[in-house]
Design a protein around this motif. Sequence first.
Motif, PDB file in Angstrom:
ATOM      1  N   THR A 183      11.839 -14.527   9.511  1.00 52.45           N
ATOM      2  CA  THR A 183      13.195 -14.368   7.914  1.00 52.45           C
ATOM      3  C   THR A 183      14.144 -13.534   8.354  1.00 52.45           C
ATOM      4  O   THR A 183      14.811 -14.563   7.536  1.00 52.45           O
ATOM      5  CB  THR A 183      11.532 -13.954   7.382  1.00 52.45           C
ATOM      6  N   LEU A 184      13.931 -13.022   9.135  1.00 55.68           N
ATOM      7  CA  LEU A 184      15.031 -12.098   9.299  1.00 55.68           C
ATOM      8  C   LEU A 184      16.098 -12.577  10.107  1.00 55.68           C
ATOM      9  O   LEU A 184      17.495 -12.448  10.063  1.00 55.68           O
ATOM     10  CB  LEU A 184      15.237 -10.683   9.995  1.00 55.68           C
ATOM     11  N   VAL A 185      15.559 -13.137  10.892  1.00 55.86           N
ATOM     12  CA  VAL A 185      16.680 -14.089  11.799  1.00 55.86           C
ATOM     13  C   VAL A 185      17.657 -15.345  10.759  1.00 55.86           C
ATOM     14  O   VAL A 185      18.179 -15.312  10.924  1.00 55.86           O
ATOM     15  CB  VAL A 185      15.816 -14.513  13.032  1.00 55.86           C
ATOM     16  N   ARG A 186      16.745 -16.398  10.129  1.00 52.02           N
ATOM     17  CA  ARG A 186      17.469 -16.479   9.021  1.00 52.02           C
ATOM     18  C   ARG A 186      18.034 -16.598   8.244  1.00 52.02           C
ATOM     19  O   ARG A 186      18.883 -16.823   7.886  1.00 52.02           O
ATOM     20  CB  ARG A 186      15.878 -17.475   8.426  1.00 52.02           C
ATOM     21  N   GLU A 187      17.858 -14.531   7.914  1.00 53.00           N
ATOM     22  CA  GLU A 187      18.847 -14.393   6.435  1.00 53.00           C
ATOM     23  C   GLU A 187      19.957 -14.083   7.175  1.00 53.00           C
ATOM     24  O   GLU A 187      20.857 -13.763   6.791  1.00 53.00           O
ATOM     25  CB  GLU A 187      18.115 -13.591   5.918  1.00 53.00           C
ATOM     26  N   MET A 188      19.746 -13.478   8.553  1.00 50.29           N
ATOM     27  CA  MET A 188      21.314 -12.801   9.957  1.00 50.29           C
ATOM     28  C   MET A 188      22.077 -14.299   9.384  1.00 50.29           C
ATOM     29  O   MET A 188      23.458 -14.218   9.534  1.00 50.29           O
ATOM     30  CB  MET A 188      20.661 -12.422  10.922  1.00 50.29           C
TER      31      MET A 188
END
Lengths: 157, 256
Positions: free
Chosen positions: B111-116
């Motif tokens: 999820t964090l990778v996707r947001e970055m």
Amino acid sequence: MREQQFPRARQDCLSREFGDEVLVYDLQRNVGHCLNSTAAATWRLCDGNNNSSQIAGTLSRQLSVQVDESIVQLALDQLGDAHLLVEREAPTEHPSRRVAIRRMGIAAAIALPLVTSIIAPTPAQAASCLHNLQACTSNAQCCSGLCAPAVHTCVGG
Amino acid sequence: MNVSGLMPGILPRLPPGWKVSRRVVVERLYSLVVADGFERRGMRRLHVLYANSIRVARDTSLNMVLEALENDLQRYTATATSEMTFLHAGVVGWRGRAIMVPGCSLSGKTTLVREMLRLGATYYSDEFAVVDDSGLVHPFARPLGIREDFFPAQTNYTAENLGASTGVKPLPLGTAVLCSYEAGARWQPALLSQGQGALELLANSVAVRCQPHQTLRRLQKLVEHAVFVKGARGEAREAAASILNQSCAEEGWGAA
């Protein structure tokens, strides 16, 4: 007799320096340890020939600050608990961390010794498959390869 | 395989960067037994996958069995490769450095990778950080497996689906972000020392038990100029923006 009394670092562990800290990997137990600067300096001096008082003296000279013996005792306790020292036959009573802090005073010149440990993961633990009791929809998602159909939960393995 | 015509469905599931080998002796042999098409009363049609002689998966859905093949291949690659060290982590590229999000499954790293990625970072991996002898991080750009609302089944998206590009060049590690999701938490991470950070990475090393020497050596190189931050995060969007801002700010994480 001398070896039983004076602390000696285990030689069968891997170690690497990270700044003034040391990362130690225990090959027998598959445990990793991070020794902060004070714990690392103490560990390096555990050669089986020096007692805690002598280690404190050497540390004081190396770091150019007065290192109390209670700090060394605290470090030895933590290193012993982490199995990084060759086992001593009769462990002695040492001051607690709280006592050591009191003796050091508030404005200590060196950090309190600290050994942090983790158990090294197995390959399955360090991968994105679902572990036992996690919700699943198919066998393929579970590390164990078994998704119980009635409860949609990974089991076995 | 006991039936032909399955390869087009299998090829996209091979690990990123796969190549055809001319070797006749293989280290691991997969066998896929596809159930025949005849329905029999009271019998389930099961597709079975073996790795060497060990059964890896058995399911009525061929797609699920192929998913098991994909997972097993990735796990095996991560464990058996001695030239590289695989860390369980999401990775993006940002201003010439890698940002790594180590963590186990369901920790929210994808999820964090996707947001970055949405904020302009380059995709490297949502599963493994692949580290070489120089401590550089290589891409392992498999499609992002996104679980919607913690439903266990994943949907795969390529970086391009999400409007991002995929990295090719190995990068030095800039920041490693150790975080866990906590509803409503404000992202105010604490700095970790290099040793503590390396220990956290060790806890996410796939093959440390069988390759401890290489793992420690590569970790030492990897963290040489890296910053480690740790804390609880709330919504991924807020944390991602803060991570990218502070990873390139002049004052860096000193002000965190």
